[in-house]
Design a protein around this motif. Structure first.
Motif, mmCIF file in Angstrom:
data_model
loop_
_atom_site.group_PDB
_atom_site.id
_atom_site.type_symbol
_atom_site.label_atom_id
_atom_site.label_comp_id
_atom_site.label_asym_id
_atom_site.label_seq_id
_atom_site.Cartn_x
_atom_site.Cartn_y
_atom_site.Cartn_z
ATOM 1 N N LYS A 20 0.867 -1.183 0.000
ATOM 2 C CA LYS A 20 0.000 0.000 0.000
ATOM 3 C C LYS A 20 0.895 1.221 0.000
ATOM 4 C CE LYS A 20 -3.704 0.469 2.387
ATOM 5 N NZ LYS A 20 -4.714 0.560 3.467
ATOM 6 N N VAL A 21 0.603 2.177 -0.877
ATOM 7 C CA VAL A 21 1.379 3.413 -0.935
ATOM 8 C C VAL A 21 0.486 4.552 -0.447
ATOM 9 C CG1 VAL A 21 2.682 4.998 -2.402
ATOM 10 C CG2 VAL A 21 2.752 2.533 -2.857
ATOM 11 N N ILE A 22 1.025 5.305 0.512
ATOM 12 C CA ILE A 22 0.290 6.429 1.081
ATOM 13 C C ILE A 22 1.208 7.653 1.131
ATOM 14 C CG2 ILE A 22 -1.249 4.991 2.485
ATOM 15 C CD1 ILE A 22 0.534 5.673 4.920
ATOM 16 N N ASP A 23 0.608 8.824 1.167
ATOM 17 C CA ASP A 23 1.334 10.046 1.482
ATOM 18 C C ASP A 23 0.878 10.474 2.873
ATOM 19 O OD1 ASP A 23 2.770 10.250 -0.853
ATOM 20 O OD2 ASP A 23 1.557 11.852 -1.724
ATOM 21 N N VAL A 24 1.836 10.738 3.745
ATOM 22 C CA VAL A 24 1.526 11.303 5.057
ATOM 23 C C VAL A 24 1.919 12.765 4.964
ATOM 24 C CG1 VAL A 24 1.893 11.189 7.538
ATOM 25 C CG2 VAL A 24 1.947 9.080 6.181
ATOM 26 N N VAL A 25 0.937 13.642 5.088
ATOM 27 C CA VAL A 25 1.112 15.073 4.885
ATOM 28 C C VAL A 25 1.183 15.769 6.245
ATOM 29 C CG1 VAL A 25 0.135 17.134 3.795
ATOM 30 C CG2 VAL A 25 -0.219 14.874 2.741
ATOM 31 N N PHE A 26 2.314 16.440 6.485
ATOM 32 C CA PHE A 26 2.548 17.149 7.739
ATOM 33 C C PHE A 26 2.435 18.647 7.500
ATOM 34 C CE2 PHE A 26 4.584 13.134 8.333
ATOM 35 C CZ PHE A 26 4.714 12.901 9.700
ATOM 36 N N GLN A 27 1.643 19.320 8.293
ATOM 37 C CA GLN A 27 1.589 20.773 8.261
ATOM 38 C C GLN A 27 2.923 21.319 8.798
ATOM 39 O OE1 GLN A 27 -0.856 22.659 6.887
ATOM 40 N NE2 GLN A 27 -1.651 20.676 6.228
ATOM 41 N N PRO A 28 3.221 22.598 8.549
ATOM 42 C CA PRO A 28 4.481 23.161 9.034
ATOM 43 C C PRO A 28 4.681 22.915 10.537
ATOM 44 C CG PRO A 28 3.381 24.719 7.592
ATOM 45 C CD PRO A 28 2.426 23.579 7.813
ATOM 46 N N ARG A 29 5.871 22.402 10.863
ATOM 47 C CA ARG A 29 6.308 22.150 12.250
ATOM 48 C C ARG A 29 5.499 21.081 12.973
ATOM 49 N NH1 ARG A 29 11.297 24.262 12.123
ATOM 50 N NH2 ARG A 29 11.245 26.221 11.010
ATOM 51 N N ALA A 30 4.592 20.387 12.268
ATOM 52 C CA ALA A 30 3.799 19.319 12.905
ATOM 53 C C ALA A 30 4.669 18.077 13.094
ATOM 54 C CB ALA A 30 2.580 18.981 12.049
ATOM 55 N N GLY A 31 4.319 17.285 14.087
ATOM 56 C CA GLY A 31 5.075 16.066 14.330
ATOM 57 C C GLY A 31 4.326 15.102 15.222
ATOM 58 N N ASP A 32 4.867 13.900 15.310
ATOM 59 C CA ASP A 32 4.316 12.886 16.202
ATOM 60 C C ASP A 32 4.618 13.304 17.637
ATOM 61 O OD1 ASP A 32 3.527 11.204 14.031
ATOM 62 O OD2 ASP A 32 5.584 10.493 13.863
ATOM 63 N N PRO A 33 3.710 13.007 18.573
ATOM 64 C CA PRO A 33 3.944 13.413 19.957
ATOM 65 C C PRO A 33 5.051 12.601 20.650
ATOM 66 C CG PRO A 33 1.903 12.180 19.769
ATOM 67 C CD PRO A 33 2.416 12.399 18.381
ATOM 68 N N MET A 34 5.277 11.373 20.196
ATOM 69 C CA MET A 34 6.312 10.518 20.786
ATOM 70 C C MET A 34 6.659 9.406 19.811
ATOM 71 S SD MET A 34 4.118 8.434 23.542
ATOM 72 C CE MET A 34 2.392 8.201 23.264
ATOM 73 N N GLU A 35 7.721 8.666 20.088
ATOM 74 C CA GLU A 35 8.061 7.512 19.264
ATOM 75 C C GLU A 35 6.941 6.485 19.395
ATOM 76 O OE1 GLU A 35 12.067 5.837 19.094
ATOM 77 O OE2 GLU A 35 12.710 7.509 20.342
ATOM 78 N N MET A 36 6.503 5.946 18.254
ATOM 79 C CA MET A 36 5.428 4.965 18.265
ATOM 80 C C MET A 36 5.878 3.721 17.512
ATOM 81 S SD MET A 36 2.139 7.420 17.749
ATOM 82 C CE MET A 36 2.792 8.353 16.389
ATOM 83 N N PRO A 37 5.463 2.529 17.962
ATOM 84 C CA PRO A 37 5.854 1.305 17.264
ATOM 85 C C PRO A 37 5.123 1.179 15.918
ATOM 86 C CG PRO A 37 4.439 0.782 19.132
ATOM 87 C CD PRO A 37 4.689 2.256 19.166
ATOM 88 N N MET A 38 5.841 0.716 14.914
ATOM 89 C CA MET A 38 5.267 0.497 13.590
ATOM 90 C C MET A 38 4.576 -0.867 13.566
ATOM 91 S SD MET A 38 6.121 3.265 12.002
ATOM 92 C CE MET A 38 6.003 4.160 13.539
ATOM 93 N N ASP A 39 3.413 -0.932 12.906
ATOM 94 C CA ASP A 39 2.676 -2.194 12.877
ATOM 95 C C ASP A 39 3.007 -3.038 11.650
ATOM 96 O OD1 ASP A 39 1.402 -0.487 11.140
ATOM 97 O OD2 ASP A 39 -0.610 -0.873 11.892
ATOM 98 N N MET A 40 3.894 -2.533 10.781
ATOM 99 C CA MET A 40 4.357 -3.321 9.635
ATOM 100 C C MET A 40 5.661 -2.721 9.119
ATOM 101 S SD MET A 40 1.545 -2.137 6.744
ATOM 102 C CE MET A 40 0.166 -2.401 7.828
ATOM 103 N N ASP A 41 6.367 -3.463 8.276
ATOM 104 C CA ASP A 41 7.569 -2.949 7.628
ATOM 105 C C ASP A 41 7.158 -1.890 6.615
ATOM 106 O OD1 ASP A 41 9.177 -4.802 8.990
ATOM 107 O OD2 ASP A 41 8.976 -6.293 7.395
#
Length: 141
Positions: free
Chosen positions: A65-86
């Motif tokens: 599956k190919v996706i684009d994850v679009v981040f607004q300026p300076r946006a980010g994940d709140p913490m390190e999160m485990p990936m559910d797949m490679d």
């Protein structure tokens, strides 16, 4: 930490090489063309836009599956999160700080990196413009 044997390293290398054309096959939509309501909101400032889904010819994976994850300026994940797949990630717009297991590195447009199932990852857009990760999700067989 699990050791990676030569066969696993080769398999990941071949998988990444096989996926690169898929990541590039549909031109990345210019970041400026993504509107604030395109795709599905993951959390404030971060949206996911589905690009493609294809069956995999790689034995370990049934689908890509190919996706684009679009981040607004300076946006980010709140913490390190485990990936559910490679997954294989290509930066198509912007620049990001990526944190894995407490270590941070910087990626910019055109850079590629990988995430393994069960491994942690945190991404933060470090620019004042929109940032986009094009991600090939490797769905296990």
């Amino acid at each position: 930490m699990n050791d990676v044997d030569r066969r696993s390293a080769l398999a990941l290398g071949f998988t990444t090489a096989a996926l690169f054309p898929l990541l590039q096959s549909q031109p990345a939509k210019a970041a400026a063309l993504y509107g604030p309501n395109d795709g599905k909101e993951l959390r404030p400032g971060i949206r996911v836009v589905e690009i493609a889904e294809v069956p995999s010819e790689i034995a370990a994976y049934k689908q890509i599956k190919v996706i684009d994850v679009v981040f607004q300026p300076r946006a980010g994940d709140p913490m390190e999160m485990p990936m559910d797949m490679d997954m294989v990630c290509l930066i198509t717009a912007g620049e990001f700080d990526i944190t894995k297991r407490g270590k941070t590195f910087h990626v910019k447009e055109g850079d590629v990196y990988t995430c393994g199932k069960g491994k942690t990852d945190k991404a933060t857009n470090t620019t004042d413009g929109m940032g986009v990760h094009r991600i090939a999700l490797l769905v296990a067989a």
